[in-house]
Design a protein around this motif. Structure first.
Motif, short mmCIF file in Angstrom:
data_model
loop_
_atom_site.label_atom_id
_atom_site.label_comp_id
_atom_site.label_asym_id
_atom_site.label_seq_id
_atom_site.Cartn_x
_atom_site.Cartn_y
_atom_site.Cartn_z
N ILE A 182 0.79 -1.25 -0.06
CA ILE A 182 0.08 -0.09 0.11
C ILE A 182 0.79 1.15 0.13
CG2 ILE A 182 -1.87 -1.10 1.15
CD1 ILE A 182 -0.97 0.43 4.01
N THR A 183 0.39 2.51 -0.34
CA THR A 183 0.97 3.61 -0.06
C THR A 183 0.07 4.61 0.61
OG1 THR A 183 -0.08 4.50 -2.02
CG2 THR A 183 2.04 3.63 -2.26
N LYS A 184 0.68 5.43 1.35
CA LYS A 184 -0.06 6.42 1.90
C LYS A 184 0.83 7.71 2.06
CE LYS A 184 -3.28 4.09 4.85
NZ LYS A 184 -3.78 3.72 5.83
N ASP A 185 0.83 8.58 0.78
CA ASP A 185 1.92 9.25 0.55
C ASP A 185 1.38 10.79 1.22
OD1 ASP A 185 2.86 7.30 -1.13
OD2 ASP A 185 2.23 8.42 -3.00
N LYS B 1 1.79 9.30 12.40
CA LYS B 1 2.30 8.22 12.86
C LYS B 1 1.76 6.99 12.34
CE LYS B 1 4.02 6.31 17.41
NZ LYS B 1 3.21 5.12 17.38
N GLU B 2 0.33 6.77 12.28
CA GLU B 2 -0.30 5.79 11.86
C GLU B 2 -0.17 5.70 10.33
OE1 GLU B 2 -1.36 8.24 14.37
OE2 GLU B 2 -3.11 8.39 13.34
N ASP B 3 0.27 6.43 9.68
CA ASP B 3 0.26 6.51 8.25
C ASP B 3 1.52 5.83 7.91
OD1 ASP B 3 -2.36 7.10 7.59
OD2 ASP B 3 -2.01 9.30 7.09
N PHE B 4 2.75 6.41 8.78
CA PHE B 4 4.05 5.64 8.74
C PHE B 4 3.89 4.21 8.92
CE2 PHE B 4 8.27 4.72 9.60
CZ PHE B 4 8.97 5.16 8.90
N GLU B 5 3.23 4.01 10.25
CA GLU B 5 3.23 2.50 10.52
C GLU B 5 2.59 1.53 9.88
OE1 GLU B 5 3.75 3.56 15.64
OE2 GLU B 5 1.98 3.17 14.65
N SER B 6 1.40 2.05 9.42
CA SER B 6 0.65 0.96 8.55
C SER B 6 1.27 0.63 7.23
CB SER B 6 -0.58 1.50 8.22
OG SER B 6 -0.70 2.87 7.51
N VAL B 7 1.85 1.52 6.67
CA VAL B 7 2.78 1.19 5.30
C VAL B 7 3.87 0.28 5.72
CG1 VAL B 7 4.15 2.15 3.72
CG2 VAL B 7 1.94 3.34 4.08
N ILE B 8 4.40 0.47 6.83
CA ILE B 8 5.46 -0.43 7.09
C ILE B 8 4.97 -1.74 7.54
CG2 ILE B 8 7.37 -0.80 8.85
CD1 ILE B 8 8.39 1.41 7.26
N LEU C 207 6.51 -4.09 4.61
CA LEU C 207 7.76 -4.62 5.32
C LEU C 207 7.51 -5.88 6.12
CD1 LEU C 207 10.85 -4.88 5.50
CD2 LEU C 207 10.69 -2.93 6.94
N VAL C 208 6.41 -5.65 7.29
CA VAL C 208 6.23 -6.53 8.32
C VAL C 208 5.45 -7.54 7.66
CG1 VAL C 208 5.13 -7.07 10.45
CG2 VAL C 208 6.38 -4.91 10.18
N GLY C 209 4.59 -7.31 6.57
CA GLY C 209 3.79 -8.34 5.77
C GLY C 209 4.61 -9.32 5.00
N THR C 210 5.76 -8.72 4.57
CA THR C 210 6.82 -9.57 3.83
C THR C 210 7.35 -10.55 4.89
OG1 THR C 210 7.21 -8.02 2.12
CG2 THR C 210 8.87 -9.57 2.45
N ASN D 222 7.35 6.92 4.27
CA ASN D 222 6.84 5.55 4.54
C ASN D 222 7.21 4.44 3.65
OD1 ASN D 222 5.14 6.85 3.00
ND2 ASN D 222 3.36 6.92 4.45
N TYR D 223 6.83 4.67 2.46
CA TYR D 223 6.61 3.61 1.58
C TYR D 223 8.10 3.40 1.09
CZ TYR D 223 5.55 1.61 -3.14
OH TYR D 223 5.52 1.08 -4.27
N SER D 224 9.12 4.35 0.93
CA SER D 224 10.40 4.34 0.47
C SER D 224 11.14 3.60 1.56
CB SER D 224 11.35 5.67 0.18
OG SER D 224 10.64 6.47 -0.55
N ALA D 225 10.80 3.77 2.70
CA ALA D 225 11.64 3.04 4.13
C ALA D 225 10.97 1.51 3.88
CB ALA D 225 11.32 3.63 5.26
#
Ligand code: NAP
Length: 244
Positions: free
Chosen positions: A90-93, A101-108, A112-115, A151-154
């Protein structure tokens, strides 16, 4: 029993095209969906038209128990997973100044955590069978960075580190782990961009066009095949020359 490929987030966009392309190449398909809708039914039908099996499992990759549950169901159905494609994302640009903070965390959490969640549950089975292919969908912005996408790039840079590290851990078991880093690909994810913005982006790309989902699926097909049997720990850009 043929080879089995498990693709996350596979009802639309890049994941859908990967599932259909692997089905055309004889793989039985386990596809993960989050939302039950028309897209799921259409994708399933298209895969079954290729005369392979298609098993759909509902689940959220960002939830560890859900990931475990999905993998167990696929093993019950097929007895093995030969190829795993971690595609759900997902993206939340938003510029960092305004990013919640929630938009950073949900993308990670999803990307990433999903992977991690899916791979952690699949890897014991691949270790036991002493073979497997894991293909993680990263992004060129995981390498280059992009304003509005900290968020997405990280998350996508994290996937690259994860890929290279895991490749070193499991190479001796004949498990190959690679990442594919698409550039701008025409899907619902990029549909949110205005036409003028898309045209501007296309001008900056050496091949002067956005990529198609098939451009990405073709590289995944290669990484899932015997033709790539000596390639692991790599990131393959599918970006029309954006990153050189
Ligand atoms: P998309 O059209 O938005 O599709 C994303 C898919 O992921 C959907 O099927 C979605 O399911 C699923 N998904 C999202 N969150 C999930 C979760 N928590 N659990 C399970 N499934 C989930 O995106 P896309 O453009 O095809 O992108 C696919 C992958 O390529 C992503 O990892 C993306 O970051 C990467 N990528 C895309 C581009 C591009 O230009 N399009 C470029 C570089 C990298 P729902 O239908 O339920 O939402």
């Amino acid at each position: 029993m043929g080879n089995v490929a498990f693709i996350t987030g596979a009802t639309r966009g890049i994941g859908r095209q990967i599932a259909i392309t692997l089905a055309k190449n004889g793989f039985d398909i386990a596809l993960n969906y989050r939302t039950e809708n028309e897209d799921l039914l259409n994708t399933k039908k298209e895969i079954e038209n290729e005369n392979v099996k298609c098993f759909a499992v509902q689940g959220d990759v960002s939830n560890f128990e859900s990931a475990e549950n999905m993998v167990n169901k696929i093993i019950e159905e097929f007895g093995k997973i030969d190829v795993l494609v971690n595609n759900a994302g997902i993206t939340k640009d938003m510029l960092l100044m305004r990013m919640k903070k929630e938009d950073f965390e949900s993308v990670i959490d999803v990307n990433l955590v999903g992977t991690f969640n899916i791979t952690k549950n699949v890897i014991p089975f691949m270790m036991k069978q002493r073979s497997g292919r894991i293909i993680n969908i990263s992004s060129v912005v995981g390498v280059s960075g992009n304003a509005g996408q900290t968020n997405y790039s990280a998350s996508k840079a994290g996937i690259i580190g994860f890929t290279k590290s895991l490749a070193k851990e499991v190479g001796s078991r004949n498990i190959l782990v690679n990442a594919v880093a698409p550039g701008f690909i025409e899907t619902q994810m990029t549909d949110v961009l205005k036409d003028e913005v898309k045209e501007e982006i296309a001008k900056q790309i050496p091949l002067k066009r956005m990529g198609t989902t098939q451009d990405v699926a073709n590289v995944v097909k290669f990484l899932a095949s015997e033709d790539s049997s000596y390639i692991t720990g790599q990131v393959i850009n599918v970006d029309g020359g954006m990153l050189t």
